[in-house]
Write an enzyme that holds these catalytic residues in place. Structure first.
Site, PDB file in Angstrom:
ATOM      1  N   LYS A  69      72.807  71.712  48.115  1.00  0.00           N
ATOM      2  CA  LYS A  69      71.414  72.169  48.057  1.00  0.00           C
ATOM      3  C   LYS A  69      71.078  72.724  46.670  1.00  0.00           C
ATOM      4  CE  LYS A  69      70.373  71.333  52.452  1.00  0.00           C
ATOM      5  NZ  LYS A  69      69.517  70.197  52.848  1.00  0.00           N
TER       6      LYS A  69
ATOM      7  N   LYS B  76      64.606  57.184  43.948  1.00  0.00           N
ATOM      8  CA  LYS B  76      64.787  55.974  43.132  1.00  0.00           C
ATOM      9  C   LYS B  76      64.130  54.765  43.828  1.00  0.00           C
ATOM     10  CE  LYS B  76      67.103  54.184  39.594  1.00  0.00           C
ATOM     11  NZ  LYS B  76      66.611  54.593  38.282  1.00  0.00           N
TER      12      LYS B  76
ATOM     13  N   SER C 131      65.585  71.749  50.949  1.00  0.00           N
ATOM     14  CA  SER C 131      66.672  72.536  50.376  1.00  0.00           C
ATOM     15  C   SER C 131      67.116  73.605  51.388  1.00  0.00           C
ATOM     16  CB  SER C 131      66.195  73.144  49.050  1.00  0.00           C
ATOM     17  OG  SER C 131      67.247  73.809  48.420  1.00  0.00           O
TER      18      SER C 131
HETATM   19  C1  HXC Z   1      85.996  69.809  58.546  1.00  0.00           C
HETATM   20  C2  HXC Z   1      85.007  67.726  58.752  1.00  0.00           C
HETATM   21  C3  HXC Z   1      84.220  68.182  59.852  1.00  0.00           C
HETATM   22  C4  HXC Z   1      84.398  69.556  60.279  1.00  0.00           C
HETATM   23  C5  HXC Z   1      83.733  66.101  59.472  1.00  0.00           C
HETATM   24  N1  HXC Z   1      84.661  66.443  58.566  1.00  0.00           N
HETATM   25  N2  HXC Z   1      83.450  67.145  60.267  1.00  0.00           N
HETATM   26  N3  HXC Z   1      85.882  68.525  58.100  1.00  0.00           N
HETATM   27  N4  HXC Z   1      85.290  70.311  59.600  1.00  0.00           N
HETATM   28  N5  HXC Z   1      83.713  70.048  61.299  1.00  0.00           N
HETATM   29  C6  HXC Z   1      85.245  65.583  57.553  1.00  0.00           C
HETATM   30  C7  HXC Z   1      85.988  64.413  58.155  1.00  0.00           C
HETATM   31  O1  HXC Z   1      87.287  64.778  58.599  1.00  0.00           O
HETATM   32  C8  HXC Z   1      86.025  63.454  56.972  1.00  0.00           C
HETATM   33  O2  HXC Z   1      87.004  63.831  56.035  1.00  0.00           O
HETATM   34  C9  HXC Z   1      84.681  63.692  56.292  1.00  0.00           C
HETATM   35  O3  HXC Z   1      84.231  64.987  56.744  1.00  0.00           O
HETATM   36  C10 HXC Z   1      83.661  62.657  56.697  1.00  0.00           C
HETATM   37  O4  HXC Z   1      83.547  62.666  58.103  1.00  0.00           O
HETATM   38  P1  HXC Z   1      82.943  61.426  58.910  1.00  0.00           P
HETATM   39  O5  HXC Z   1      82.808  61.830  60.326  1.00  0.00           O
HETATM   40  O6  HXC Z   1      83.709  60.187  58.566  1.00  0.00           O
HETATM   41  O7  HXC Z   1      81.549  61.254  58.193  1.00  0.00           O
HETATM   42  P2  HXC Z   1      80.214  60.693  58.747  1.00  0.00           P
HETATM   43  O8  HXC Z   1      80.408  59.849  59.968  1.00  0.00           O
HETATM   44  O9  HXC Z   1      79.534  60.083  57.613  1.00  0.00           O
HETATM   45  O10 HXC Z   1      79.411  62.008  59.242  1.00  0.00           O
HETATM   46  C11 HXC Z   1      78.860  62.888  58.315  1.00  0.00           C
HETATM   47  C12 HXC Z   1      78.929  64.314  58.827  1.00  0.00           C
HETATM   48  C13 HXC Z   1      78.370  64.430  60.250  1.00  0.00           C
HETATM   49  C14 HXC Z   1      78.181  65.211  57.884  1.00  0.00           C
HETATM   50  C15 HXC Z   1      80.408  64.725  58.858  1.00  0.00           C
HETATM   51  O11 HXC Z   1      78.482  65.745  60.728  1.00  0.00           O
HETATM   52  C16 HXC Z   1      76.952  63.963  60.297  1.00  0.00           C
HETATM   53  O12 HXC Z   1      76.669  62.770  60.287  1.00  0.00           O
HETATM   54  N6  HXC Z   1      75.985  64.833  60.379  1.00  0.00           N
HETATM   55  C17 HXC Z   1      74.578  64.397  60.382  1.00  0.00           C
HETATM   56  C18 HXC Z   1      73.835  65.274  61.253  1.00  0.00           C
HETATM   57  C19 HXC Z   1      73.930  66.683  60.815  1.00  0.00           C
HETATM   58  O13 HXC Z   1      74.980  67.263  60.577  1.00  0.00           O
HETATM   59  N7  HXC Z   1      72.817  67.321  60.711  1.00  0.00           N
HETATM   60  C20 HXC Z   1      72.835  68.722  60.447  1.00  0.00           C
HETATM   61  C21 HXC Z   1      71.870  68.990  59.464  1.00  0.00           C
HETATM   62  S1  HXC Z   1      71.597  70.726  59.527  1.00  0.00           S
HETATM   63  P3  HXC Z   1      88.462  63.095  55.956  1.00  0.00           P
HETATM   64  O14 HXC Z   1      89.162  63.793  54.847  1.00  0.00           O
HETATM   65  O15 HXC Z   1      89.102  63.337  57.294  1.00  0.00           O
HETATM   66  O16 HXC Z   1      88.181  61.648  55.689  1.00  0.00           O
HETATM   67  C22 HXC Z   1      71.509  71.174  57.993  1.00  0.00           C
HETATM   68  C23 HXC Z   1      71.171  72.592  57.800  1.00  0.00           C
HETATM   69  C24 HXC Z   1      71.762  73.049  56.502  1.00  0.00           C
HETATM   70  O17 HXC Z   1      71.688  70.433  57.123  1.00  0.00           O
HETATM   71  C25 HXC Z   1      71.285  74.407  56.143  1.00  0.00           C
HETATM   72  C26 HXC Z   1      71.705  75.439  57.114  1.00  0.00           C
HETATM   73  C27 HXC Z   1      70.892  76.671  56.981  1.00  0.00           C
END
Ligand code: HXC
Length: 268
Positions: free
Chosen positions: A175, A140, A157
């Protein structure tokens, strides 16, 4: 950057393939996206990296800037793709500084392993918002530039949603939504000259996804038809193809880059 990666790109593609072009990449300091950016820079493309972590963005911008002196690399940390205003602001600064946007990679993603019983509604929503809404927001915000420049979009994806992967219901749903968004936009935006495709990486060594989803790595390569784990270079090469004129009649596709892994189905 590694000399072997640079040599391979320059053996296969022309060094000025993307000269004068600009690519904006969300999640651009991640393992896969930073190497997509690296390959584009080697081939003359200027880059704008968008990410939440300022340090990660700064480090990636520095590394990319050292590759080629006639290419410009800028970065905007503190940008959360869940906020349209945040993305729009980074897009505006990109156009101010680099003059245009031709290509967009929607790579920002969130992932963690969580079984259904321990995943809150907000946890599910968080991943949908980063992956799916974030991809929509990026398109967007870049739309006017992509329209003017007859640009090209790549969504990142996965193959998880082709079957059922436990503890990944949130990512799989996100995805699947990205694939659907890509298909719809390919049809809607095709008449404007904008091409829209997905890359679906399989097991790619060195990534967070591979670390988390493949705990037992011994012998894993033998389960993949092409008998090796993928590399970030494999994703970069698909990216180059999909942004180049070699794919000028290709839109609405999902380029699976997984060595044939998901086709194995139950044989694994
Ligand atoms: C259960 C979880 C959790 C876990 C977070 N949460 N981690 N629940 N198990 N391990 C919950 C939290 O309790 C919260 O819910 C909600 O998710 C949001 O968490 P926050 O930490 O407040 O969110 P935020 O700071 O925005 O972080 C987003 C995130 C984090 C996704 C949780 O991991 C992140 O920023 N990741 C970015 C980097 C990343 O993961 N990259 C990987 C990409 S690999 P509640 O209910 O408590 O509020 C990839 C490959 C995919 O994508 C394909 C694989 C083949």
């Amino acid at each position: 950057m590694s000399e072997s990666r640079r040599d391979q790109y320059l053996r296969t593609w022309h060094k000025d393939l993307f000269k004068g072009k600009v690519c904006l990449i969300t999640g651009g300091s991640g393992t896969i996206c930073s190497k997509q950016a690296e390959a584009l820079v080697v081939l003359g493309c200027s880059i704008s990296i968008i990410g939440r972590e300022q340090n990660g963005v700064d480090k990636t911008v520095k590394e990319l800037s050292e590759i080629r002196t006639d290419v410009r690399v800028v970065g905007f940390g503190g940008c959360d793709v869940r906020s349209f205003d945040s993305v729009q602001s980074a897009v505006k600064k990109t156009v101010d500084q680099l003059g245009r946007i031709d290509f967009l990679v929607c790579g920002a993603a969130g992932n963690f392993l969580a079984d259904f019983n321990h995943m809150s509604s907000n946890a599910f929503k968080t991943v949908i918002d980063i992956d799916l809404l974030g991809s929509f927001n990026a398109v967007k915000a870049c739309y006017e530039q992509l329209r003017q420049n007859r640009g090209s979009i790549i969504f990142i994806s996965a193959t998880l949603h082709y079957y059922g992967v436990p503890f990944q219901s949130h990512v799989s749903a996100a995805k699947a939504g990205i694939d659907a968004l890509s298909n719809a936009l390919a049809v809607e935006l095709g008449p404007l000259g904008i091409r829209v495709n997905c890359i679906a990486p399989g097991p790619i060594g060195g990534t967070e996804g591979f670390q988390r989803l493949v705990p037992n790595k011994k012998g894993f390569a033998s389960k993949i038809p092409l008998q090796r784990v993928g590399s970030v270079q494999d994703i970069a090469n698909a990216t180059i193809y999909l942004f180049s004129d070699a794919s000028s009649f290709v839109t609405g596709t999902i380029q699976v880059v997984d060595g044939g892994f998901w086709q194995m189905g139950n044989f694994n």
